[in-house]
Design an enzyme around this catalytic site. Structure first.
Site, PDB file in Angstrom:
ATOM      1  N   GLU A  40       0.404  -1.057   0.360  1.00  0.00           N
ATOM      2  CA  GLU A  40       0.330  -0.057  -0.280  1.00  0.00           C
ATOM      3  C   GLU A  40       0.791   1.330   0.436  1.00  0.00           C
ATOM      4  O   GLU A  40       0.070   2.263  -0.492  1.00  0.00           O
ATOM      5  CB  GLU A  40      -0.616   0.235   0.786  1.00  0.00           C
ATOM      6  CG  GLU A  40      -1.967  -0.891   0.897  1.00  0.00           C
ATOM      7  CD  GLU A  40      -2.955  -0.699  -0.134  1.00  0.00           C
ATOM      8  OE1 GLU A  40      -3.070   0.105  -0.099  1.00  0.00           O
ATOM      9  OE2 GLU A  40      -3.523  -1.406  -0.507  1.00  0.00           O
ATOM     10  N   CYS A 205     -17.995  -1.300 -17.412  1.00  0.00           N
ATOM     11  CA  CYS A 205     -18.396  -0.958 -16.315  1.00  0.00           C
ATOM     12  C   CYS A 205     -19.639  -1.612 -15.534  1.00  0.00           C
ATOM     13  O   CYS A 205     -21.007  -1.824 -16.067  1.00  0.00           O
ATOM     14  CB  CYS A 205     -18.221   0.665 -15.552  1.00  0.00           C
ATOM     15  SG  CYS A 205     -19.058   0.911 -13.660  1.00  0.00           S
ATOM     16  N   CYS A 211     -24.047   5.620 -12.973  1.00  0.00           N
ATOM     17  CA  CYS A 211     -22.999   6.820 -13.196  1.00  0.00           C
ATOM     18  C   CYS A 211     -23.215   7.597 -13.547  1.00  0.00           C
ATOM     19  O   CYS A 211     -23.860   7.975 -14.737  1.00  0.00           O
ATOM     20  CB  CYS A 211     -21.695   6.343 -13.590  1.00  0.00           C
ATOM     21  SG  CYS A 211     -20.624   7.558 -13.613  1.00  0.00           S
TER      22      CYS A 211
END
Length: 354
Positions: A40, A205, A211
């Site tokens: 990370e 997607c 969206c």
């Protein structure tokens, strides 16, 4: 209203992840807190394909948090060399030593304690706990900000406080109670591979029908970029000083600023100052001087215009050996040192001229 609800968002995303998500990343096998933490921090401001070889080299050399805590700074910076943003490496070392001193040699499982460690912060801490322990914590890295800003139609630069607070609210609302590790990877993967900064593949997607950016033709606008400012150019002359044995003179950078604590080349404001500066700082005289090809290196906040000078057959002065922040190093030793990427590239070009 969205065509997909908040709960449906996570469900669809997890179904997409099961079919298309990245499940073979090296830090996923095995998924220890240390390996997740390392990945990370490396992934902050750096793409996955760039990080993978650095991650594998790093864990091969320092496989545990305890190994990292006992490593010296030069070793850590050498392993990091080329990834950039070197404060991440120094903070990682500080975090490991803090964990040994204050947390029984482990990364804390309390998110506030974890986020307080050097270089971690709220989103990285959440990702570590979600990925390694399955704890329910929302993340908000760059990819996630882009996905949520588009899906919810959030205007404003994501780095602005008000915009960030709104995005955190959405991130919390979408994070499911189960399969948190998979969901965390899924939303990062969606941003990295489908909801990309330019030319997003909305047809692939899993949550495209909800969206707002897609509905309103705003995918090229959201998220809004950081307000632009002029990027200045600074100039420096780097001195590649080689002694009669072919060793290169290196200086350790100051503890703060660009390339902090890395080994680098001596610098002067102008090439006319090279000989006088070397004589004053290290008692060195070079027999031969010639210019090398200039180059431009770009940082996030300025350009560095570098004019390198090669100073050969320098006579070594004993005072270099007494200076902890200066040293002569043979070309074979450079791989084990933390060097800025452009400096390493410059020195390698002298050893392997085209």
């Amino acid at each position: 209203m969205h065509a997909a609800t908040t709960d449906d968002f996570a469900r669809r995303l997890l179904a997409w992840y099961d079919a298309h998500g990245r499940k073979d990343l090296p830090w996923q096998h095995e998924r220890t807190p240390y390996r997740v933490c390392l990945s990370e921090i490396m992934l902050q401001q750096t793409q996955v394909r760039t990080v993978i070889p650095y991650f594998e080299r790093f864990v091969a050399a320092l496989p545990t948090l305890a190994d990292l805590a006992t490593a010296d700074e030069d070793t850590v910076l050498a392993l990091w060399s080329g990834l950039g943003y070197y404060s991440r490496a120094r903070n990682l070392l500080r975090t490991a030593r803090t964990c040994v001193a204050q947390h029984a040699g482990e990364l804390p499982r309390d998110i506030e304690a974890l986020a307080a460690l050097p270089g971690i912060g709220r989103s990285t801490a959440a990702a570590i706990l979600a990925q390694s322990h399955g704890a329910r914590h929302a993340i908000l890295d760059g990819n996630v900000k882009r996905v949520l800003a588009r899906w919810h139609g959030v205007s404003g630069w994501p780095g602005a406080s008000a915009t960030q607070r709104e995005l955190w609210t959405h991130a919390e609302s979408h994070t499911p109670a189960t399969r948190v590790a998979d969901y965390t990877q899924a939303i990062m993967d969606l941003g990295a591979t489908v909801c990309t900064r330019s030319r997003p593949r909305c047809g692939e997607c899993p949550v495209a029908d909800g969206c707002i950016a897609r509905r309103d033709n705003l995918t090229a606008v959201l998220p809004q970029p950081k307000p632009r400012r002029d990027v200045p150019t600074r100039r420096t002359t780097m001195l590649v000083v080689r002694d009669t044995h072919g060793r290169v003179l290196l200086e350790r950078r100051p503890p703060t600023g660009v390339w902090a604590r890395l080994w680098s080349l001596p610098e002067v404001e102008h090439e006319s100052l090279a000989q006088a500066s070397l004589l004053q700082r290290h008692g060195i005289r070079a027999a031969n001087i010639r210019p090398l090809a200039p180059f431009l290196h770009t940082f996030s906040h300025y350009h560095l215009d570098v004019t390198p000078l090669l100073l050969d057959d320098a006579l070594a002065d004993p005072r270099v050996a007494d200076d902890p922040d200066a040293d002569w190093r043979a070309p074979t030793e450079l791989a084990s040192l933390g060097l800025p990427a452009p400096v390493r590239k410059l020195l390698q070009s002298l050893e392997n001229p085209e």
